[in-house]
Design a protein around this motif. Structure first.
Motif, PDB file in Angstrom:
ATOM      1  N   GLY A 201       0.730  -1.318   0.017  1.00 59.85           N
ATOM      2  CA  GLY A 201      -0.057  -0.271  -0.249  1.00 59.85           C
ATOM      3  C   GLY A 201       0.917   1.135   0.508  1.00 59.85           C
ATOM      4  N   HIS A 202       2.018   1.078  -0.023  1.00 56.89           N
ATOM      5  CA  HIS A 202       3.040   2.392  -0.062  1.00 56.89           C
ATOM      6  C   HIS A 202       2.957   3.257  -1.183  1.00 56.89           C
ATOM      7  CE1 HIS A 202       6.441   5.385   0.587  1.00 56.89           C
ATOM      8  NE2 HIS A 202       6.543   4.255   1.922  1.00 56.89           N
ATOM      9  N   PRO A 203       2.351   4.082  -1.230  1.00 55.32           N
ATOM     10  CA  PRO A 203       2.544   4.978  -2.811  1.00 55.32           C
ATOM     11  C   PRO A 203       3.357   4.704  -3.389  1.00 55.32           C
ATOM     12  CG  PRO A 203       1.700   6.521  -1.030  1.00 55.32           C
ATOM     13  CD  PRO A 203       2.277   5.434  -0.719  1.00 55.32           C
ATOM     14  N   ASP A 204       5.411   4.860  -3.319  1.00 56.76           N
ATOM     15  CA  ASP A 204       6.307   4.633  -4.214  1.00 56.76           C
ATOM     16  C   ASP A 204       5.901   2.970  -5.043  1.00 56.76           C
ATOM     17  OD1 ASP A 204       6.991   6.790  -5.092  1.00 56.76           O
ATOM     18  OD2 ASP A 204       8.928   6.689  -3.360  1.00 56.76           O
ATOM     19  N   LEU A 205       5.349   2.182  -4.203  1.00 58.17           N
ATOM     20  CA  LEU A 205       5.069   0.456  -4.128  1.00 58.17           C
ATOM     21  C   LEU A 205       4.079  -0.171  -4.561  1.00 58.17           C
ATOM     22  CD1 LEU A 205       7.632  -0.524  -1.077  1.00 58.17           C
ATOM     23  CD2 LEU A 205       8.107  -0.416  -3.565  1.00 58.17           C
ATOM     24  N   GLU A 206       2.562   0.731  -4.656  1.00 59.03           N
ATOM     25  CA  GLU A 206       1.238  -0.135  -4.801  1.00 59.03           C
ATOM     26  C   GLU A 206       1.550  -0.723  -5.912  1.00 59.03           C
ATOM     27  OE1 GLU A 206      -1.344   2.623  -4.058  1.00 59.03           O
ATOM     28  OE2 GLU A 206      -0.750   4.398  -4.894  1.00 59.03           O
TER      29      GLU A 206
ATOM     30  N   GLY B  74       2.312  -7.162   3.355  1.00 56.11           N
ATOM     31  CA  GLY B  74       1.795  -5.511   4.127  1.00 56.11           C
ATOM     32  C   GLY B  74       2.733  -5.539   5.337  1.00 56.11           C
ATOM     33  N   PRO B  75       2.614  -4.592   6.330  1.00 52.72           N
ATOM     34  CA  PRO B  75       4.251  -4.221   7.133  1.00 52.72           C
ATOM     35  C   PRO B  75       4.135  -4.990   8.417  1.00 52.72           C
ATOM     36  CG  PRO B  75       2.271  -2.588   7.164  1.00 52.72           C
ATOM     37  CD  PRO B  75       1.982  -4.014   5.927  1.00 52.72           C
TER      38      PRO B  75
ATOM     39  N   LEU C  21      23.065   7.533   5.827  1.00 49.73           N
ATOM     40  CA  LEU C  21      22.784   6.560   5.070  1.00 49.73           C
ATOM     41  C   LEU C  21      21.859   6.248   3.970  1.00 49.73           C
ATOM     42  CD1 LEU C  21      23.166   7.134   8.519  1.00 49.73           C
ATOM     43  CD2 LEU C  21      21.356   5.131   8.859  1.00 49.73           C
ATOM     44  N   VAL C  22      21.175   5.066   4.013  1.00 51.64           N
ATOM     45  CA  VAL C  22      20.047   4.267   2.717  1.00 51.64           C
ATOM     46  C   VAL C  22      18.916   5.518   3.305  1.00 51.64           C
ATOM     47  CG1 VAL C  22      19.272   3.347   0.869  1.00 51.64           C
ATOM     48  CG2 VAL C  22      21.528   3.124   1.683  1.00 51.64           C
ATOM     49  N   LEU C  23      18.138   6.377   1.868  1.00 49.53           N
ATOM     50  CA  LEU C  23      17.002   6.867   2.306  1.00 49.53           C
ATOM     51  C   LEU C  23      15.611   5.789   1.721  1.00 49.53           C
ATOM     52  CD1 LEU C  23      15.094   8.859   2.829  1.00 49.53           C
ATOM     53  CD2 LEU C  23      15.357  10.081   1.353  1.00 49.53           C
ATOM     54  N   SER C  24      14.654   5.169   1.890  1.00 51.23           N
ATOM     55  CA  SER C  24      14.022   4.198   0.406  1.00 51.23           C
ATOM     56  C   SER C  24      12.393   4.528   2.186  1.00 51.23           C
ATOM     57  CB  SER C  24      14.497   2.846   0.552  1.00 51.23           C
ATOM     58  OG  SER C  24      13.876   2.513  -0.010  1.00 51.23           O
ATOM     59  N   THR C  25      11.425   3.779   0.791  1.00 48.06           N
ATOM     60  CA  THR C  25      10.336   3.200   1.889  1.00 48.06           C
ATOM     61  C   THR C  25      10.323   2.726   3.018  1.00 48.06           C
ATOM     62  OG1 THR C  25      10.010   1.982   0.291  1.00 48.06           O
ATOM     63  CG2 THR C  25       9.296   4.075  -0.437  1.00 48.06           C
ATOM     64  N   VAL C  26       9.386   3.367   3.730  1.00 48.77           N
ATOM     65  CA  VAL C  26       8.961   2.366   5.144  1.00 48.77           C
ATOM     66  C   VAL C  26       7.525   2.767   5.747  1.00 48.77           C
ATOM     67  CG1 VAL C  26      11.337   2.899   6.141  1.00 48.77           C
ATOM     68  CG2 VAL C  26       9.487   4.732   6.467  1.00 48.77           C
ATOM     69  N   ALA C  27       7.515   1.467   6.367  1.00 46.22           N
ATOM     70  CA  ALA C  27       5.581   1.483   6.892  1.00 46.22           C
ATOM     71  C   ALA C  27       6.253   0.891   7.998  1.00 46.22           C
ATOM     72  CB  ALA C  27       5.108   0.771   6.126  1.00 46.22           C
ATOM     73  N   GLU C  28       4.803   1.679   9.015  1.00 42.40           N
ATOM     74  CA  GLU C  28       4.759   0.661  10.076  1.00 42.40           C
ATOM     75  C   GLU C  28       3.366   0.714  10.733  1.00 42.40           C
ATOM     76  OE1 GLU C  28       6.767   0.030  12.450  1.00 42.40           O
ATOM     77  OE2 GLU C  28       9.208   0.310  11.392  1.00 42.40           O
ATOM     78  N   ALA C  29       2.682  -0.712  11.434  1.00 42.01           N
ATOM     79  CA  ALA C  29       1.771  -1.049  11.381  1.00 42.01           C
ATOM     80  C   ALA C  29       2.124  -0.615  12.540  1.00 42.01           C
ATOM     81  CB  ALA C  29       0.903  -2.548  10.831  1.00 42.01           C
ATOM     82  N   GLU C  30       0.300  -0.162  13.171  1.00 44.32           N
ATOM     83  CA  GLU C  30       0.034  -0.515  14.746  1.00 44.32           C
ATOM     84  C   GLU C  30      -1.056  -1.331  14.552  1.00 44.32           C
ATOM     85  OE1 GLU C  30      -1.926   3.410  16.146  1.00 44.32           O
ATOM     86  OE2 GLU C  30       0.489   4.502  15.234  1.00 44.32           O
ATOM     87  N   PHE C  31      -1.670  -2.567  15.878  1.00 46.00           N
ATOM     88  CA  PHE C  31      -2.064  -3.840  16.157  1.00 46.00           C
ATOM     89  C   PHE C  31      -3.573  -3.414  16.959  1.00 46.00           C
ATOM     90  CE2 PHE C  31       1.588  -5.242  14.070  1.00 46.00           C
ATOM     91  CZ  PHE C  31       1.453  -5.777  12.727  1.00 46.00           C
ATOM     92  N   ASP C  32      -4.300  -3.933  17.286  1.00 51.46           N
ATOM     93  CA  ASP C  32      -5.098  -3.662  17.694  1.00 51.46           C
ATOM     94  C   ASP C  32      -4.814  -4.770  19.098  1.00 51.46           C
ATOM     95  OD1 ASP C  32      -6.599  -1.548  16.792  1.00 51.46           O
ATOM     96  OD2 ASP C  32      -8.215  -2.920  16.068  1.00 51.46           O
TER      97      ASP C  32
ATOM     98  N   ARG D 162      -3.893   0.552  12.062  1.00 54.17           N
ATOM     99  CA  ARG D 162      -3.562   1.222  10.931  1.00 54.17           C
ATOM    100  C   ARG D 162      -2.578   1.048  10.178  1.00 54.17           C
ATOM    101  NH1 ARG D 162      -3.982   4.018  15.645  1.00 54.17           N
ATOM    102  NH2 ARG D 162      -6.278   3.948  15.324  1.00 54.17           N
ATOM    103  N   VAL D 163      -1.643   1.537   9.231  1.00 53.65           N
ATOM    104  CA  VAL D 163      -0.132   2.071   8.796  1.00 53.65           C
ATOM    105  C   VAL D 163       0.087   2.784   8.071  1.00 53.65           C
ATOM    106  CG1 VAL D 163       1.127   0.534   7.032  1.00 53.65           C
ATOM    107  CG2 VAL D 163      -0.949   0.236   7.621  1.00 53.65           C
ATOM    108  N   ALA D 164       1.038   3.934   8.608  1.00 55.34           N
ATOM    109  CA  ALA D 164       1.621   5.018   7.905  1.00 55.34           C
ATOM    110  C   ALA D 164       2.833   4.950   7.411  1.00 55.34           C
ATOM    111  CB  ALA D 164       2.218   5.679   9.786  1.00 55.34           C
ATOM    112  N   TYR D 165       3.084   4.740   6.457  1.00 60.24           N
ATOM    113  CA  TYR D 165       3.184   4.837   5.258  1.00 60.24           C
ATOM    114  C   TYR D 165       4.522   6.419   5.020  1.00 60.24           C
ATOM    115  CZ  TYR D 165       0.135   1.796   3.296  1.00 60.24           C
ATOM    116  OH  TYR D 165      -0.453   0.888   3.123  1.00 60.24           O
ATOM    117  N   ASP D 166       6.197   5.529   4.894  1.00 58.71           N
ATOM    118  CA  ASP D 166       6.850   6.978   4.713  1.00 58.71           C
ATOM    119  C   ASP D 166       8.253   6.829   4.221  1.00 58.71           C
ATOM    120  OD1 ASP D 166       7.796   9.817   5.920  1.00 58.71           O
ATOM    121  OD2 ASP D 166       7.206   9.335   8.133  1.00 58.71           O
ATOM    122  N   TYR D 167       9.094   7.523   4.371  1.00 55.56           N
ATOM    123  CA  TYR D 167      10.341   7.425   4.082  1.00 55.56           C
ATOM    124  C   TYR D 167      11.830   7.888   5.240  1.00 55.56           C
ATOM    125  CZ  TYR D 167       7.940   8.381  -0.374  1.00 55.56           C
ATOM    126  OH  TYR D 167       6.227   7.763  -1.025  1.00 55.56           O
TER     127      TYR D 167
END
Length: 446
Positions: free
Chosen positions: A143-148, A168-169, A359-370, A377-382
């Motif tokens: 779901g990351h905008p740079d990978l979808e 998913g992350p 360091l190397v800059l790239s895509t990341v995603a972190e999930a929060e769980f119930d 929810r998932v936060a998409y970032d770099y």
């Protein structure tokens, strides 16, 4: 060679068997209920009564991963060993990177790794179209905008059995960061640029949400990558140092059988060399897996000191992007290629200086769980990370570029093209580079 000292930060990036720490020899944690078995005719006993569950049927390489009682497995097979537990440890430096990533920054300007590889110029020739790359890792957040647009969800697989799916992350940022290095979108007007944004990505998730994986899961992901015709499989995971004698021959034979099969089927295996600042050529009676397996293209890491920041203010000398990273494993005949993985001047950490730009800059995603374990929810970032985990996908992406312009090449021919194009930088020790520093532009022009 310049500024090559052993330090403690970024000791491990990727998988480590049994929580191995730099400078130690720790036996892999063995499962008592799960086994890797040799299913060849010579290894089978009298038929078998099925008192165990087959988790992975790897008939193509005469192996299987089974779960059940050891006595039942022993009854049916002459050759087997307990499956090995792996753990995924994040680099220490990632905890020190400022929170919030780089969402609002001009991101390509921060990608020294793509700049030194002349990736925009390569994209005038090919973007990796028509190729397929599997990411055997902790999971790729599709779901990351740079990978979808890159991730093939139909082919992606979860090998962990932890109740979550692929794409998913679920096990953290690592696999998403690796995938972005390979194939982040270069045409969406935002984010970062991948080496081969035209390539298709397959998420082969082998690390569970809790961070665990097994040797058997990795074998299964390699076989699967070959069966679905992946041109490249990236493995930013590994274990070092393992005592060769205590490890025994079974695991090495099983791994070599699997990697040789993948190579024969046309899948180039690109593997991180590890982050222990170890000389793999002269580490007597120790072994690094899987990068020392048959047919594995082992990648060491390089990085700059002082990219877009004043290194002199921290008392450091500037270093070029092709300089070996302080943590990288090395060794003549143990390393095949070097690639950008990121470096750091440790004395600058904790200061106001933006040391993390090296360091190397790239895509990341972190999930929060119930509380019930569902993804809330998932936060998409770099964000930035470093390690041979980040160097390997630079080569995997370059391999996809070569395959794209040479669709008839087999895995060995793709590797050969990359190695012919690479050169060892003047004044540096060949032990850190193998054939040299990766040069995608020269490789696609070969």
């Amino acid at each position: 060679m310049p500024r090559q000292t052993r330090r403690t930060f970024l000791r491990v990036s990727g998988g480590v068997i049994g929580g191995i720490a730099a400078g130690s020899t720790v036996a892999a944690a063995e499962r008592t209920d799960r086994f890797v078995v040799d299913t060849s005719g010579a290894s089978r006993r009298n038929g078998g009564r099925g008192d165990y569950e087959v988790i992975h049927d790897l008939s193509a390489v005469d192996l299987a991963v089974v779960e059940g009682r050891a006595s039942a497995v022993k009854r049916d097979f002459r050759s087997f060993e307990p499956d090995l537990e792996l753990r995924l440890d994040d680099p220490d430096a990632n905890d020190a990177v400022p929170a919030g990533g780089a969402t609002d920054e001009p991101l390509y300007d921060l990608q020294w790794d793509k700049q030194v590889q002349r990736i925009p110029e390569v994209h005038e020739i090919t973007r990796g179209e028509g190729t397929r790359v599997s990411i055997i890792d902790s999971g790729v957040a599709a779901g990351h905008p740079d990978l979808e647009r890159a991730v093939n969800l139909d082919l992606s697989r979860d090998f962990t059995g932890d109740g979550y799916d692929a794409g998913g992350p679920f096990a953290g940022y690592h696999g998403t960061h690796v995938a972005g290095i390979v194939a982040a979108d270069d045409r969406n007007g935002a984010g970062v640029v991948g080496t081969a944004p035209g390539a298709e990505i397959v998420d082969c998730r082998v690390f569970s949400r809790e961070g665990g994986a097994t040797f058997g899961d990795v074998l299964a992901a390699i076989v699967y990558s070959a069966e679905i015709d992946c041109d490249v499989a990236n493995m930013s995971l590994g274990a070092y140092p393992l005592p060769r004698r205590e490890l025994g021959s079974f695991y090495g034979k099983a791994l070599n059988r699997t990697t040789t099969y993948a190579n024969r089927e046309g899948t180039l295996l690109v593997v991180a060399a590890g982050n222990d600042a170890a000389d793999l050529q002269h580490d007597k009676n120790l072994v690094s897996l899987p990068n020392e397996a048959a047919q594995a293209l082992s990648v060491s890491a390089t990085g700059p000191i002082g990219f877009e920041w004043d290194a002199a203010a921290a008392g450091a000398d500037e270093e070029p992007a092709h300089s070996p990273a302080f943590y990288t494993n090395y060794g003549t005949n143990a390393i095949d290629l070097a690639a950008p993985g990121g470096d750091a001047y440790l004395d600058a950490i904790g200061s106001e200086l933006p040391w993390y730009l090296d360091l190397v800059l790239s895509t990341v995603a972190e999930a929060e769980f119930d509380d019930d374990g569902t993804v809330a929810r998932v936060a998409y970032d770099y964000s930035w990370a470093a390690g041979t985990s980040m160097a390997a996908p630079q080569v995997a992406g370059a391999a996809a570029l070569v395959k794209s312009v040479n669709p008839g090449y087999n895995a060995n021919q793709v590797e050969s093209a990359l190695e012919r194009a690479a050169e060892v930088p003047a004044g540096y020790d060949k032990a850190y580079y193998g054939s040299g520093f990766v040069d995608p532009l020269a490789a696609v022009r070969d």
